[in-house]
Motif scaffolding. Structure first.
Motif, PDB file in Angstrom:
ATOM      1  N   ALA A 116       1.023  -1.184  -0.029  1.00  0.00           N
ATOM      2  CA  ALA A 116       0.058  -0.085  -0.105  1.00  0.00           C
ATOM      3  C   ALA A 116       0.887   1.080   0.294  1.00  0.00           C
ATOM      4  CB  ALA A 116      -0.949  -0.175   1.172  1.00  0.00           C
ATOM      5  N   CYS A 117       2.194   1.230   0.460  1.00  0.00           N
ATOM      6  CA  CYS A 117       2.848   2.235   0.491  1.00  0.00           C
ATOM      7  C   CYS A 117       4.059   2.421  -0.400  1.00  0.00           C
ATOM      8  CB  CYS A 117       3.333   2.260   1.934  1.00  0.00           C
ATOM      9  SG  CYS A 117       4.634   3.952   2.259  1.00  0.00           S
ATOM     10  N   PRO A 118       4.071   3.353  -1.427  1.00  0.00           N
ATOM     11  CA  PRO A 118       4.989   3.555  -2.460  1.00  0.00           C
ATOM     12  C   PRO A 118       6.456   4.066  -1.931  1.00  0.00           C
ATOM     13  CG  PRO A 118       3.706   5.219  -2.586  1.00  0.00           C
ATOM     14  CD  PRO A 118       3.039   4.576  -1.314  1.00  0.00           C
ATOM     15  N   ASP A 119       6.464   4.522  -0.730  1.00  0.00           N
ATOM     16  CA  ASP A 119       7.647   5.162  -0.174  1.00  0.00           C
ATOM     17  C   ASP A 119       8.638   3.895   0.526  1.00  0.00           C
ATOM     18  OD1 ASP A 119       6.282   7.435  -0.687  1.00  0.00           O
ATOM     19  OD2 ASP A 119       5.561   7.629   1.455  1.00  0.00           O
ATOM     20  N   ALA A 120       9.861   4.233   0.641  1.00  0.00           N
ATOM     21  CA  ALA A 120      10.555   3.495   1.361  1.00  0.00           C
ATOM     22  C   ALA A 120       9.974   3.207   3.128  1.00  0.00           C
ATOM     23  CB  ALA A 120      12.086   3.989   1.392  1.00  0.00           C
ATOM     24  N   VAL A 121      10.173   1.980   3.325  1.00  0.00           N
ATOM     25  CA  VAL A 121       9.588   1.796   4.660  1.00  0.00           C
ATOM     26  C   VAL A 121      10.817   1.408   5.679  1.00  0.00           C
ATOM     27  CG1 VAL A 121       7.699   0.635   6.292  1.00  0.00           C
ATOM     28  CG2 VAL A 121       7.290   1.586   3.890  1.00  0.00           C
ATOM     29  N   ILE A 122      10.949   1.837   6.697  1.00  0.00           N
ATOM     30  CA  ILE A 122      11.910   1.364   7.760  1.00  0.00           C
ATOM     31  C   ILE A 122      11.226   1.245   8.944  1.00  0.00           C
ATOM     32  CG2 ILE A 122      14.160   1.843   8.863  1.00  0.00           C
ATOM     33  CD1 ILE A 122      15.119   3.410   6.138  1.00  0.00           C
ATOM     34  N   VAL A 123      11.628   0.157   9.893  1.00  0.00           N
ATOM     35  CA  VAL A 123      11.046   0.123  11.235  1.00  0.00           C
ATOM     36  C   VAL A 123      12.151  -0.138  11.950  1.00  0.00           C
ATOM     37  CG1 VAL A 123       9.400  -1.282  12.683  1.00  0.00           C
ATOM     38  CG2 VAL A 123       8.801  -0.902  10.491  1.00  0.00           C
ATOM     39  N   THR A 124      12.114   0.797  13.247  1.00  0.00           N
ATOM     40  CA  THR A 124      13.178   0.536  14.204  1.00  0.00           C
ATOM     41  C   THR A 124      12.642  -0.225  15.393  1.00  0.00           C
ATOM     42  OG1 THR A 124      12.936   2.895  14.941  1.00  0.00           O
ATOM     43  CG2 THR A 124      14.507   2.325  13.015  1.00  0.00           C
ATOM     44  N   THR A 125      13.643  -0.594  16.160  1.00  0.00           N
ATOM     45  CA  THR A 125      13.252  -0.964  17.655  1.00  0.00           C
ATOM     46  C   THR A 125      13.304   0.098  18.504  1.00  0.00           C
ATOM     47  OG1 THR A 125      15.400  -1.322  18.212  1.00  0.00           O
ATOM     48  CG2 THR A 125      14.562  -3.080  17.097  1.00  0.00           C
ATOM     49  N   PRO A 126      12.917   0.091  19.898  1.00  0.00           N
ATOM     50  CA  PRO A 126      13.184   1.158  20.758  1.00  0.00           C
ATOM     51  C   PRO A 126      14.514   1.600  20.957  1.00  0.00           C
ATOM     52  CG  PRO A 126      11.682  -0.633  21.700  1.00  0.00           C
ATOM     53  CD  PRO A 126      12.182  -1.071  20.363  1.00  0.00           C
ATOM     54  N   GLU A 127      15.431   1.030  20.572  1.00  0.00           N
ATOM     55  CA  GLU A 127      16.760   1.365  20.764  1.00  0.00           C
ATOM     56  C   GLU A 127      17.366   2.099  19.371  1.00  0.00           C
ATOM     57  OE1 GLU A 127      15.654  -1.612  23.422  1.00  0.00           O
ATOM     58  OE2 GLU A 127      16.046  -1.820  21.355  1.00  0.00           O
ATOM     59  N   ASN A 128      16.253   2.352  18.347  1.00  0.00           N
ATOM     60  CA  ASN A 128      16.664   3.052  17.093  1.00  0.00           C
ATOM     61  C   ASN A 128      17.460   2.062  16.211  1.00  0.00           C
ATOM     62  OD1 ASN A 128      15.030   5.449  17.285  1.00  0.00           O
ATOM     63  ND2 ASN A 128      16.686   6.187  18.683  1.00  0.00           N
ATOM     64  N   ARG A 129      17.115   0.723  16.440  1.00  0.00           N
ATOM     65  CA  ARG A 129      17.983  -0.238  15.571  1.00  0.00           C
ATOM     66  C   ARG A 129      17.164  -0.718  14.311  1.00  0.00           C
ATOM     67  NH1 ARG A 129      22.990  -0.857  16.982  1.00  0.00           N
ATOM     68  NH2 ARG A 129      23.656  -0.548  19.226  1.00  0.00           N
ATOM     69  N   ILE A 130      17.503  -0.711  13.142  1.00  0.00           N
ATOM     70  CA  ILE A 130      16.547  -1.201  12.126  1.00  0.00           C
ATOM     71  C   ILE A 130      16.371  -2.646  12.021  1.00  0.00           C
ATOM     72  CG2 ILE A 130      16.759  -1.178   9.521  1.00  0.00           C
ATOM     73  CD1 ILE A 130      18.602   1.013   9.466  1.00  0.00           C
ATOM     74  N   ALA A 131      14.967  -2.755  12.082  1.00  0.00           N
ATOM     75  CA  ALA A 131      14.344  -4.113  12.152  1.00  0.00           C
ATOM     76  C   ALA A 131      13.537  -4.719  10.862  1.00  0.00           C
ATOM     77  CB  ALA A 131      13.524  -4.349  13.346  1.00  0.00           C
TER      78      ALA A 131
END
Length: 329
Positions: free
Chosen positions: A30-45
């Motif tokens: 649904a999202c054409p953008d780049a998607v990044i999810v991070t943990t509470p420690e700001n690490r890329i998941a």
């Protein structure tokens, strides 16, 4: 804040959301953008294919690392985190983003903190757009606007000035004189008006040609500019006729200015070529507000009549009163 459903929230692990294939597919498709999810420690998941295409880093190079690796500007990065901490979400936040083996690019970041039932941070979801094209368009528009502004100013200058002498033309000089009069308190306007006419100018054109006549007009315009005060309005009324509007000048002040111009012109020889320079003279009629007239049009009419009185009296002279025929020195 974005909250997962209660069952997932009770598990206390937002990464479980990412394990749901249907939800993950919906999120990414649904999202054409780049998607990044991070943990509470700001690490890329989570690092999508669109993110890899945008940033140029392979997943193995960024997974588990702090998202700082993708956003090198510390000041803007801190501002983003502060906005997220305060509002829980941001939209189209501009900051530089890293691109592998290339200069940083402008990114627009929208992000939201995902929290559990007790308000604990589970993850942060980032949607990122490359704004390079937008910035290029903005820069192009800015350049075009600057060029347009310069062009408009240039056209306005050309519309208001005589192209040969670079003095104001008649309409612009009249507008400037009216503005001067409006700036005075009611009943306190004071303006000197001088109209100049080059003597026997037609003979210059007939004897030496129009290029010589142009040189004479330019030389006279330069003399006016050199002797005028700051704030005086100097214009070419047309042909060989010129005008000076002198703010705050009395009739005597305006006559003295006209006399200085007359003497300077008489003393000057205008070079036509390497072997020829010609002498010219000028006549002038002088009026003033309020001594001679109550308004600008009347003052110009009176100055014009006195100019022709100077011509009839033998030229090369200044006339500042109806009965005056001041001879040249």
């Amino acid at each position: 804040m974005v909250r997962p459903n209660a069952a997932l929230a009770r598990r206390g692990d937002f990464l479980a959301v990412l394990a749901d294939p249907d939800l993950l597919q919906l999120l990414l498709v649904a999202c054409p953008d780049a998607v990044i999810v991070t943990t509470p420690e700001n690490r890329i998941a989570l690092y999508t294919g669109a993110a890899e295409a945008m940033f140029g880093f392979a997943p193995v190079e960024v997974m588990g690392r702090r998202i700082d690796v993708l956003f090198p500007d510390r000041v803007r990065r801190r501002a983003l985190r502060a906005a997220l901490a305060r509002d829980g979400r941001v939209a189209a936040f501009e900051l530089p983003a890293a691109r592998k083996d290339a200069p940083p690019f402008p990114a627009a970041v929208s992000a939201a903190r995902v929290t559990g039932r007790l308000g604990e941070l589970l993850a942060t979801v980032y949607y990122i757009r490359d704004h390079s094209a937008y910035r290029e368009i903005e820069d192009a528009l800015r350049r075009n606007n600057a060029q347009l502004t310069h062009l408009v100013a240039r056209l306005d200058h050309l519309a208001r000035h005589d192209s040969l002498t670079r003095l104001l033309n008649r309409a612009a000089a009249m507008d400037a004189a009216r503005d001067i009069l409006l700036a005075f308190p009611v009943g306190a306007a004071r303006l000197g008006v001088v109209i100049f006419d080059l003597d026997r100018f037609k003979a210059v054109n007939d004897s030496y040609g129009h290029l010589a006549g142009d040189a004479v007009l330019q030389a006279f315009g330069e003399t006016l500019r050199q002797l005028a005060r700051h704030g005086d309005v100097i214009g070419r009324f047309g042909g060989e006729e010129f005008v000076a509007f002198l703010p705050g000048a009395s009739l005597a002040d305006a006559a003295a200015f006209a006399e200085r111009i007359r003497q300077a012109v008489q003393a000057r020889h205008v070079p036509i070529d390497e072997t020829l320079a010609i002498a010219i003279t000028v006549s002038a009629g002088v009026a003033s507000i309020p001594e001679s007239a109550e308004n600008l049009e009347e003052a110009i009419r009176i100055a014009d009549e006195r100019l022709y009185a100077a011509k009839r009296a033998g030229r090369n002279r200044v006339v500042a009163a109806d009965s005056e025929q001041r001879s040249a020195a």
